[in-house]
Design an enzyme around this catalytic site. Structure first.
Site, PDB file in Angstrom:
ATOM      1  N   ASP A 343       0.948  -1.257   0.109  1.00 50.69           N
ATOM      2  CA  ASP A 343       0.026  -0.197  -0.005  1.00 50.69           C
ATOM      3  C   ASP A 343       0.865   1.276   0.034  1.00 50.69           C
ATOM      4  O   ASP A 343       2.218   0.976   0.103  1.00 50.69           O
ATOM      5  CB  ASP A 343      -0.820  -0.042   1.250  1.00 50.69           C
ATOM      6  CG  ASP A 343      -0.116   0.076   2.523  1.00 50.69           C
ATOM      7  OD1 ASP A 343       1.232   0.287   2.440  1.00 50.69           O
ATOM      8  OD2 ASP A 343      -0.776   0.170   3.413  1.00 50.69           O
ATOM      9  N   ASP A 345       1.367   4.627   2.408  1.00 49.72           N
ATOM     10  CA  ASP A 345       0.972   5.164   3.677  1.00 49.72           C
ATOM     11  C   ASP A 345       1.401   6.814   3.629  1.00 49.72           C
ATOM     12  O   ASP A 345       2.301   6.945   3.259  1.00 49.72           O
ATOM     13  CB  ASP A 345       1.666   4.470   4.780  1.00 49.72           C
ATOM     14  CG  ASP A 345       1.611   3.104   4.731  1.00 49.72           C
ATOM     15  OD1 ASP A 345       0.422   2.569   4.896  1.00 49.72           O
ATOM     16  OD2 ASP A 345       2.100   2.264   4.465  1.00 49.72           O
ATOM     17  N   ASP A 434      -3.422   4.457   2.693  1.00 48.64           N
ATOM     18  CA  ASP A 434      -3.825   4.810   3.880  1.00 48.64           C
ATOM     19  C   ASP A 434      -3.379   6.029   4.212  1.00 48.64           C
ATOM     20  O   ASP A 434      -2.141   6.578   4.038  1.00 48.64           O
ATOM     21  CB  ASP A 434      -2.922   4.010   5.215  1.00 48.64           C
ATOM     22  CG  ASP A 434      -3.296   2.434   5.013  1.00 48.64           C
ATOM     23  OD1 ASP A 434      -4.391   2.296   4.634  1.00 48.64           O
ATOM     24  OD2 ASP A 434      -2.793   1.653   5.797  1.00 48.64           O
TER      25      ASP A 434
HETATM   26  N1  DCT Z   1       2.796  -0.495  11.968  1.00 49.42           N
HETATM   27  C1  DCT Z   1       3.075  -0.600  13.203  1.00 49.42           C
HETATM   28  N2  DCT Z   1       2.522  -1.931  13.514  1.00 49.42           N
HETATM   29  C2  DCT Z   1       1.569  -2.490  12.785  1.00 49.42           C
HETATM   30  C3  DCT Z   1       1.283  -2.007  11.629  1.00 49.42           C
HETATM   31  C4  DCT Z   1       1.917  -1.143  11.044  1.00 49.42           C
HETATM   32  O1  DCT Z   1       3.899   0.018  13.911  1.00 49.42           O
HETATM   33  N3  DCT Z   1       0.895  -3.445  13.513  1.00 49.42           N
HETATM   34  C5  DCT Z   1       3.716   0.625  11.177  1.00 49.42           C
HETATM   35  C6  DCT Z   1       4.669   0.127  10.691  1.00 49.42           C
HETATM   36  C7  DCT Z   1       4.771   0.381   9.383  1.00 49.42           C
HETATM   37  C8  DCT Z   1       3.644   1.454   9.149  1.00 49.42           C
HETATM   38  O2  DCT Z   1       2.747   1.225  10.148  1.00 49.42           O
HETATM   39  C9  DCT Z   1       2.816   1.154   7.671  1.00 49.42           C
HETATM   40  O3  DCT Z   1       2.332  -0.422   7.905  1.00 49.42           O
HETATM   41  P1  DCT Z   1       2.429  -1.098   6.642  1.00 49.42           P
HETATM   42  O4  DCT Z   1       1.908  -0.337   5.426  1.00 49.42           O
HETATM   43  O5  DCT Z   1       1.581  -2.242   7.095  1.00 49.42           O
HETATM   44  O6  DCT Z   1       3.752  -1.621   6.262  1.00 49.42           O
HETATM   45  P2  DCT Z   1       4.916  -1.226   5.306  1.00 49.42           P
HETATM   46  O7  DCT Z   1       6.114  -1.214   6.106  1.00 49.42           O
HETATM   47  O8  DCT Z   1       4.804   0.089   4.692  1.00 49.42           O
HETATM   48  O9  DCT Z   1       5.303  -2.320   4.318  1.00 49.42           O
HETATM   49  P3  DCT Z   1       4.329  -2.462   2.935  1.00 49.42           P
HETATM   50  O10 DCT Z   1       5.054  -2.551   1.994  1.00 49.42           O
HETATM   51  O11 DCT Z   1       3.780  -3.895   3.154  1.00 49.42           O
HETATM   52  O12 DCT Z   1       3.136  -1.544   2.730  1.00 49.42           O
HETATM   53 MG    MG Z   2       2.782   0.210   3.683  1.00 46.60          MG
END
Ligand code: DCT
Ligand code: MG
Length: 510
Positions: A343, A345, A434
């Protein structure tokens, strides 16, 4: 899914244990023709030598079984230059001045880089000339890299995307995921921490000796590392990858809106494929899951950096239409330098907005996009943020800021960029986005929390609690000894409050 499986499902077969034999690589495998390597067995041992020879050949290096005139580089371990010369004399071989005598650390760096790296004084073996009058420096005994202090906390390690131990970390990622599917938190942490510490190492684990002094590697983890070193794969990982439950959970959770509970239910009901689930008339799906199925193909094909940048333009345009002073920052994996993500963010914050304006921004943006027909899915979660609430004790706690979980319709650039049209001929792609809105004075905490990685965040909070008697989450940092909230204008200040060296976002890929 593919990146996880690559290392294990690749063409590597279990080899008979006779690697030391005459296994010359076919000539077409040689990529670096200017170098001819010979690896000295003395003090290194047969097994490690055979392993290194095979690894180097796989990476395209020419490695000779026997020492000959064609050899240009001799690689040795725990030998000084004088030791090597002495050995050459005993073999009745005269070393030419062109011959490079190198420490194994050079070869390991080459393996990591996948190509020959520059030879520096650190790698070149020192020849002590006892017969010369002038004193020359003693051969440098560099401590093995593995013995350098590695912290058990990910927030005290620098973890870039340059992972030298992918063979091992892919294996532990699979095992950790399997434990997650089984809701076995304890084992999950064992494997997740092992993968994380290995990702931070600046060298490749080649023998068990390399694991000495590295934290987070218990007996169980070490036995798996040993098996991978010896056989190229782990039987346990293989079993997990072939396990029906693991495969089903992996498939089911790849649908947006499907978590462990739903996966468990579908698995118990006997479902094994998404098509059977989709066409079942007795099942009820949430709005999120419906969207997940509808845009499945787009959502499983990861978001590229170019797509993330295109989304970023849209987000900024929309946000600035209502709050021109707002800061819009890409967080998550893309901020850590990842080239792809599941995604995109964003963190949004405005220094000038009133509470009312702040609260109205995301609904206004949604409204705008809805009118343009770009909102394929939207879930707006209202803020539950309270100024004086203590940070959460839970390391995985979700935050309280207002946020939107979206699927956005991203139109391809009108000028064909030459990319193959992978979205079945439609001129757009569904992208998971997000958006998080936070009060301006909390932006540093929110940014730190949303940048990740998950393991990095977990260890930051664990470190704050256990090493500093502080509580950290995405909103605040509280000092339990002084009983005060510690303010921060930047991530650097939060690290400083915690007494930690600052770690840049691209070094947080733990
Ligand atoms: N985060 C966190 N605890 C969680 C979920 C997420 O602290 N339970 C934080 C860490 C990363 C950030 O939010 C964004 O989460 P993701 O989009 O799920 O992870 P990402 O590192 O951006 O990896 P992806 O490439 O899969 O989006
Ligand atoms: Mg992400």
């Amino acid at each position: 899914m593919d990146s996880l499986c690559m290392a294990h499902l690749g063409p590597r077969k279990k080899r008979p244990r006779q690697m030391g034999g005459s296994m010359a690589s076919p000539p077409q495998d040689i990529k670096f023709r200017d170098l001819v390597l010979f690896i000295l067995e003395k003090k290194m041992g047969t097994t490690r030598r055979a392993f290194l020879m095979e690894l180097a050949r796989r990476k395209g290096f020419r490695v000779e079984n026997e020492l000959s005139d064609s050899v240009t580089h001799i690689v040795a371990e725990n030998n000084s230059g004088s030791d090597v010369l002495e050995w050459l004399q005993v073999q009745n071989i005269k070393a030419s001045s062109q011959l490079e005598l190198l420490d194994v650390s050079w070869l390991i760096e080459c393996m990591r880089a996948g190509k020959p790296v520059e030879m520096t004084g650190q790698h070149q073996l020192v020849v002590r000339r006892d017969d010369s009058g002038s004193p020359s420096p003693e051969p440098q005994e560099t401590p093995p890299l593995a013995l350098r202090k590695v912290s058990p906390y990910a927030c005290q390690r620098r973890t870039t995307l340059n992972n030298c131990n992918r063979l091992f970390t892919d294996a532990f990622d699979v095992l950790a995921e399997d434990c997650e599917f089984r809701e076995n938190e304890g084992s999950y942490l064992v494997f997740a921490r092992a993968a994380s510490v290995l990702k931070s190492l600046p060298f490749t684990i080649i023998s068990m000796k390399d694991t000495e002094g590295i934290p987070c590697l218990g007996d169980k983890v070490k036995s798996i590392i040993e098996e991978i070193i010896e056989d190229g794969e782990s039987s346990e990982v293989k079993a997990v990858l072939n396990n029906e439950r693991y495969q089903s959970f992996k498939l089911f959770t790849s649908v947006f809106g499907v978590g462990l509970k739903t996966s468990e239910k579908w698995f118990r009901m006997g479902f094994r494929t998404l098509s059977k689930i989709k066409s079942d008339t007795t099942l009820k799906f949430t709005r999120m899951q419906k969207a997940g199925f509808l845009y499945y193909e787009d959502l499983v094909s990861c978001v590229t950096k170019a797509e993330a940048e295109a989304v970023s333009v849209l987000v900024k345009e929309a946000v600035w239409a209502f709050l021109p002073d707002a800061f819009v920052t890409v967080t998550g994996g893309f901020r850590r330098g990842k080239k792809i993500g599941h995604d995109v963010d964003f963190l949004i914050t405005s220094p000038g907005a009133t509470e009312e304006e702040e609260q109205q921004l995301l609904p206004k943006v949604m409204n705008l996009w809805e009118k343009k027909g770009w909102l394929l899915y939207c879930d707006l979660v209202e803020s539950t943020f309270e100024k004086f609430k203590l940070p959460s004790r839970k390391v995985d706690a979700l935050d309280h800021f207002q946020k939107c979980f979206l699927i956005l319709k991203l139109h391809h650039p009108s000028v064909d960029s030459g990319q193959p049209d992978l979205q079945g001929g439609k001129p757009w792609k569904a992208i998971r986005v997000d958006l998080v809105m936070c009060p301006y004075e909390r932006r540093a905490f929110a940014l730190l929390g949303w940048t990740g990685s998950r393991q990095f965040e977990r260890d930051l909070r664990r470190y704050a609690t256990h090493e500093r008697k502080m509580m950290l989450d995405n909103h605040a940092l509280y000092d339990k000894t002084k009983r005060i909230f510690l303010k921060a204008e930047s991530e650097e200040e939060i690290f400083a409050h915690l007494g930690l060296d600052y770690i840049d976002p691209w070094e947080r890929n733990a």
